[in-house]
Scaffold this motif. Structure first.
Motif, PDB file in Angstrom:
ATOM      1  N   TYR A  48       0.853  -1.189   0.000  1.00  0.00           N
ATOM      2  CA  TYR A  48       0.000   0.000   0.000  1.00  0.00           C
ATOM      3  C   TYR A  48       0.892   1.243   0.000  1.00  0.00           C
ATOM      4  O   TYR A  48       2.069   1.186   0.395  1.00  0.00           O
ATOM      5  CB  TYR A  48      -0.934  -0.002   1.202  1.00  0.00           C
ATOM      6  N   GLU A  50       2.782   4.392   1.144  1.00  0.00           N
ATOM      7  CA  GLU A  50       3.242   4.812   2.469  1.00  0.00           C
ATOM      8  C   GLU A  50       4.193   5.983   2.283  1.00  0.00           C
ATOM      9  O   GLU A  50       5.232   5.844   1.630  1.00  0.00           O
ATOM     10  CB  GLU A  50       3.934   3.661   3.184  1.00  0.00           C
ATOM     11  N   CYS A  54       6.315   3.204  -1.101  1.00  0.00           N
ATOM     12  CA  CYS A  54       5.559   1.964  -0.956  1.00  0.00           C
ATOM     13  C   CYS A  54       5.837   1.350   0.401  1.00  0.00           C
ATOM     14  O   CYS A  54       6.899   1.568   0.995  1.00  0.00           O
ATOM     15  CB  CYS A  54       5.966   1.004  -2.076  1.00  0.00           C
ATOM     16  N   SER A  55       4.889   0.571   0.893  1.00  0.00           N
ATOM     17  CA  SER A  55       5.058  -0.087   2.186  1.00  0.00           C
ATOM     18  C   SER A  55       6.069  -1.228   2.139  1.00  0.00           C
ATOM     19  O   SER A  55       6.487  -1.724   3.181  1.00  0.00           O
ATOM     20  CB  SER A  55       3.711  -0.627   2.678  1.00  0.00           C
ATOM     21  N   GLU A  91      -2.579  -6.612   9.121  1.00  0.00           N
ATOM     22  CA  GLU A  91      -2.107  -5.499   8.291  1.00  0.00           C
ATOM     23  C   GLU A  91      -3.313  -4.724   7.784  1.00  0.00           C
ATOM     24  O   GLU A  91      -3.713  -4.834   6.625  1.00  0.00           O
ATOM     25  CB  GLU A  91      -1.282  -6.041   7.121  1.00  0.00           C
ATOM     26  N   GLU A  93      -3.921  -1.789   6.813  1.00  0.00           N
ATOM     27  CA  GLU A  93      -3.800  -0.835   5.721  1.00  0.00           C
ATOM     28  C   GLU A  93      -3.518  -1.503   4.370  1.00  0.00           C
ATOM     29  O   GLU A  93      -3.482  -0.826   3.346  1.00  0.00           O
ATOM     30  CB  GLU A  93      -2.694   0.178   6.018  1.00  0.00           C
TER      31      GLU A  93
END
Length: 241
Positions: A48, A50, A54-55, A91, A93
Motif C-alpha cells: 500500500y 506509504e 511503498c510499504s 495489516e 492498511e
C-alpha cells in the motif's frame, strides 16, 4: 444466483461487539473485501502507499502500492473469509490483489475507452459483470471482470502470451490487457499513490459474463481512444507518481 446470495450474506454480517455494522471506513472496507471473497475472487495481501513511496522494503519501488507482498501470492490467494479477516487484522492498511485465471479474468482498458464501452454495452442491453475503476485522469483504467477462459482444449484459441501480461509489463500494451493465467489486479477498495483509489462501479455480486461478449466493444473503444489520443503515453500501472 449463488454469487449474488453470497455477496448479500456478507453485506448482512452481524455487528461487532460494541459497534454498529458499517459505521466506519474500516468496517465498510472489510465488508467489501469479504464480499469479493464471498463472490469467489481469490485474494492475497498487497502493498500500500506509504509516505512518498511503498510499504514494501524495496528502495524506489517502481509500482508502489500495486503489487503482492509475497512471491507466493498465487498459492496464498484465498476466498476463505477467516483468512481474509486475519490478514486485515495483522495489516489493516494493506491493499489486496485478486489472482486471475482461476475464477475470473479481467479485461483492463484505459478509463476513457472503458467508460465509453460501458455506456454502449448498457445501451445495447449486454449483461456486464463486475466493473471497477482504477485511478483517474490519463492513467486511469477500467477493469471488466469476466468468467475465465481457463485452458482451452485448442491452444490456438488462446491469446498470445504478450496479452496475458503482468502489471509490471503493462506499459508495453497501452490498450486492452487480458489478465488471465498468472496475472492479478488490485481488488476494490484499494489505495493508490497521490490519493488515488480503486473502487467498484458495478459490484462483485453480478454474474460473470463470457469475455467474448465484451471483447469487440472494448477493442473498438480502445481503437477510438488510441486514434484520439495518438502520441499520448498511457500506462495502466504507472511506474512513476
Amino acid at each position: 444466483m449463488q454469487r449474488q446470495s453470497r455477496f448479500s450474506t456478507w453485506l448482512r454480517r452481524r455487528p461487532r461487539s460494541g459497534t454498529s455494522a458499517g459505521t466506519g471506513p474500516a468496517d465498510a472496507r472489510e465488508d467489501l473485501l469479504l464480499a469479493a471473497a464471498g463472490a469467489g475472487f481469490p485474494l492475497a495481501q498487497a502493498a500500500y502507499p506509504e509516505g512518498y513511496g511503498c510499504s514494501c522494503d524495496r528502495i524506489g519501488c517502481p509500482t508502489p502500492g500495486r503489487h503482492p507482498v509475497s512471491f507466493a501470492w498465487q498459492t496464498q490467494a484465498s476466498t476463505d473469509p477467516e483468512q481474509v479477516a486475519r490478514w486485515l487484522q495483522t495489516e489493516p492498511e494493506a491493499n489486496f490483489i485478486t489472482a486471475t485465471g482461476i475464477d475470473h479474468d479481467v479485461l483492463d482498458v484505459p478509463a476513457e475507452a472503458g467508460l465509453s464501452a460501458l455506456a454502449r454495452l448498457d445501451s445495447e442491453g449486454v449483461d456486464v459483470g463486475p466493473v471497477a475503476v482504477s485511478g483517474e485522469g490519463p492513467q486511469g483504467r477500467v477493469l471488466f471482470f469476466t468468467a475465465t477462459r481457463g485452458t482451452p482444449d485448442d491452444e490456438d484459441e488462446w491469446w498470445p502470451c504478450e496479452l496475458d501480461c503482468h502489471p509490471e509489463t503493462m506499459d508495453e500494451h497501452p490498450g486492452l490487457r487480458w489478465h488471465c493465467r498468472g496475472s492479478y489486479v488490485l481488488v476494490p477498495p484499494a489505495r493508490l499513490p497521490s490519493n488515488g483509489s480503486v473502487t467498484w462501479l458495478r459490484g462483485p455480486e453480478r454474474p460473470l459474463p463470457d469475455p467474448l461478449t465484451l471483447l469487440e466493444t472494448l477493442t473498438d473503444a480502445c481503437a477510438k481512444y488510441a486514434d484520439e489520443d495518438a502520441g499520448h503515453e498511457s500506462a495502466a500501472w504507472p511506474l512513476r507518481h
